[in-house]
Write a protein that holds these residues in place. Structure first.
Motif, short mmCIF file in Angstrom:
data_model
loop_
_atom_site.label_atom_id
_atom_site.label_comp_id
_atom_site.label_asym_id
_atom_site.label_seq_id
_atom_site.Cartn_x
_atom_site.Cartn_y
_atom_site.Cartn_z
N ARG A 174 66.52 8.83 34.74
CA ARG A 174 66.75 7.59 33.99
C ARG A 174 67.05 7.90 32.52
NH1 ARG A 174 65.35 2.10 33.90
NH2 ARG A 174 64.81 1.32 31.83
N TYR A 175 66.27 8.79 31.93
CA TYR A 175 66.43 9.09 30.52
C TYR A 175 67.64 9.97 30.25
CZ TYR A 175 62.24 6.52 30.32
OH TYR A 175 61.36 5.49 30.46
N LEU A 176 67.99 10.80 31.22
CA LEU A 176 69.24 11.55 31.09
C LEU A 176 70.43 10.58 31.10
CD1 LEU A 176 70.81 14.18 30.90
CD2 LEU A 176 70.74 14.33 33.40
N ALA A 177 70.38 9.57 31.95
CA ALA A 177 71.46 8.58 32.00
C ALA A 177 71.56 7.82 30.69
CB ALA A 177 71.24 7.61 33.17
N ILE A 178 70.41 7.47 30.10
CA ILE A 178 70.42 6.77 28.81
C ILE A 178 71.02 7.67 27.73
CG2 ILE A 178 68.93 5.87 26.97
CD1 ILE A 178 67.04 4.87 29.21
N ILE A 179 70.63 8.93 27.73
CA ILE A 179 71.18 9.88 26.74
C ILE A 179 72.68 10.01 26.92
CG2 ILE A 179 71.27 12.35 26.15
CD1 ILE A 179 68.20 12.37 26.72
N PHE A 180 73.12 10.15 28.17
CA PHE A 180 74.55 10.36 28.37
C PHE A 180 75.36 9.12 28.01
CE2 PHE A 180 78.44 11.92 30.32
CZ PHE A 180 78.38 13.25 29.89
N ASP A 181 74.81 7.95 28.30
CA ASP A 181 75.48 6.72 27.85
C ASP A 181 75.59 6.69 26.33
OD1 ASP A 181 76.10 5.69 30.30
OD2 ASP A 181 74.55 4.14 30.30
N GLY A 182 74.55 7.19 25.65
CA GLY A 182 74.58 7.23 24.19
C GLY A 182 75.62 8.20 23.63
N LEU A 183 76.01 9.19 24.44
CA LEU A 183 77.04 10.14 24.01
C LEU A 183 78.45 9.58 24.17
CD1 LEU A 183 75.67 13.45 25.63
CD2 LEU A 183 75.52 12.76 23.23
N ARG A 184 78.59 8.57 25.02
CA ARG A 184 79.94 8.04 25.29
C ARG A 184 80.45 7.24 24.10
NH1 ARG A 184 77.67 7.39 30.82
NH2 ARG A 184 78.82 8.84 32.15
N PRO A 185 81.77 7.17 23.94
CA PRO A 185 82.34 6.51 22.75
C PRO A 185 82.28 4.99 22.79
CG PRO A 185 84.10 7.36 24.15
CD PRO A 185 82.81 7.84 24.75
N GLU A 186 82.19 4.40 23.98
CA GLU A 186 82.23 2.94 24.08
C GLU A 186 81.03 2.33 23.34
OE1 GLU A 186 84.23 4.87 27.46
OE2 GLU A 186 82.14 4.94 26.78
N GLY A 187 81.31 1.46 22.41
CA GLY A 187 80.25 0.76 21.69
C GLY A 187 79.50 1.61 20.68
N ALA A 188 80.02 2.79 20.36
CA ALA A 188 79.32 3.68 19.43
C ALA A 188 79.34 3.11 18.02
CB ALA A 188 79.98 5.06 19.45
N HIS A 189 78.24 3.29 17.31
CA HIS A 189 78.13 2.92 15.91
C HIS A 189 77.98 4.19 15.08
CE1 HIS A 189 76.92 -0.82 17.96
NE2 HIS A 189 77.47 -1.41 16.92
N PRO A 190 78.36 4.18 13.81
CA PRO A 190 78.22 5.38 12.98
C PRO A 190 76.77 5.86 12.94
CG PRO A 190 79.59 3.75 11.88
CD PRO A 190 79.00 3.07 13.09
N LEU A 191 76.60 7.17 13.02
CA LEU A 191 75.26 7.75 12.97
C LEU A 191 74.79 7.84 11.52
CD1 LEU A 191 75.78 10.55 15.62
CD2 LEU A 191 74.47 8.45 15.89
N PRO A 192 73.49 7.56 11.27
CA PRO A 192 73.01 7.47 9.89
C PRO A 192 72.84 8.80 9.17
CG PRO A 192 71.23 7.08 11.43
CD PRO A 192 72.47 7.17 12.26
N GLN A 193 72.73 9.91 9.93
CA GLN A 193 72.50 11.21 9.31
C GLN A 193 73.40 12.25 9.95
OE1 GLN A 193 70.40 12.10 6.82
NE2 GLN A 193 69.74 9.99 6.50
N PRO A 194 73.79 13.30 9.21
CA PRO A 194 74.55 14.38 9.82
C PRO A 194 73.63 15.23 10.71
CG PRO A 194 74.03 14.93 7.56
CD PRO A 194 73.58 13.51 7.76
N PRO A 195 74.23 15.99 11.64
CA PRO A 195 73.38 16.82 12.51
C PRO A 195 72.82 18.01 11.74
CG PRO A 195 75.68 17.31 12.91
CD PRO A 195 75.65 16.15 11.94
N PRO A 196 71.68 18.55 12.18
CA PRO A 196 71.18 19.79 11.56
C PRO A 196 72.08 20.96 11.95
CG PRO A 196 69.85 19.21 13.45
CD PRO A 196 70.81 18.08 13.25
N ASP A 197 71.93 22.05 11.26
CA ASP A 197 72.77 23.23 11.50
C ASP A 197 71.96 24.26 12.28
OD1 ASP A 197 74.67 25.16 11.50
OD2 ASP A 197 74.48 25.68 9.40
N LEU A 198 72.24 24.37 13.59
CA LEU A 198 71.54 25.36 14.42
C LEU A 198 72.42 26.54 14.76
CD1 LEU A 198 69.58 23.22 17.06
CD2 LEU A 198 68.75 24.17 14.91
N LEU A 199 73.73 26.38 14.68
CA LEU A 199 74.65 27.41 15.17
C LEU A 199 75.16 28.27 14.02
CD1 LEU A 199 76.66 25.19 17.66
CD2 LEU A 199 74.87 26.84 18.21
#
Length: 199
Positions: A174-199
């Motif tokens: 269930r939570y994987l599906a929620i995460i993956f829906d959040g990755l999709r572009p439909e209905g996306a809103h700008p993210l409030p912070q940039p990602p951290p640098d791990l790579l």
């Protein structure tokens, strides 16, 4: 310069048995799991354990490395997929399933002191980054999602499900599906912070 020879069939089998038995023991008893109990569970003598893994730290590092390499192999296989969105979802599903089968995240800190573990993890992160790049280029995930975002989300489905007593075995899906829906572009809103640098 010397190269390591491949293990004989019986030695390779014993090593695989030891890794599986150790993973089970650590999952059940934490870092206090004894080498004697691991050997007993694997059906071998303590001497066999120490021949393969001279110290307990060597054994922990081997478990962590084995898990990283198993996930990395899945990711590398998916790099040539004709459907980058499905490939990314398949990889995240495999990562969640691995954690669900045995949550050994507490071993990671102990394993990270070994350079081979850090090297393997960096290589896996680069594979994930490529999977995410391909999915983003194909327009199946939002343009502001990075490989680092996905790396940090990988453990979330299992963490949520495992934090609940008597949770259904497949609740993590269930939570994987929620995460993956959040990755999709439909209905996306700008993210409030940039990602951290791990790579």
């Amino acid at each position: 310069m010397t190269t390591s020879r491949p293990l004989r069939a019986d030695a390779a089998r014993n090593r695989a048995l030891l890794l599986a038995a150790a993973a089970d023991e650590f999952a059940e008893h934490g870092l206090g799991a004894s080498v004697a109990d691991i050997a007993r569970r694997a059906g071998v003598g303590k001497g066999t354990v120490f021949r393969h893994f001279p110290t307990k730290d060597d054994l922990i590092a081997a478990i962590v490395l084995d898990r990283i390499q198993a996930l990395a192999a899945i990711g590398e296989r998916l790099l040539d997929s004709g459907d980058p969105g499905a490939a990314l979802l398949e990889f995240l599903t495999a990562a969640a399933q691995q954690r669900q089968q045995r949550d050994l995240s507490f071993l990671q800190e102990a394993g990270d002191v070994r350079p081979e573990v850090g090297k393997a993890r960096t290589a896996m992160f680069q594979t994930i980054d490529t999977l995410v790049d391909r999915a983003r280029e194909y327009g199946v995930i939002r343009t502001d999602v990075t490989g680092t975002d996905v790396i940090l989300l990988m453990c979330a489905p299992g963490y949520v499900a495992n934090s609940l007593p008597d949770a259904a075995p497949d609740l993590w899906r269930r939570y994987l599906a929620i995460i993956f829906d959040g990755l999709r572009p439909e209905g996306a809103h700008p993210l409030p912070q940039p990602p951290p640098d791990l790579l």
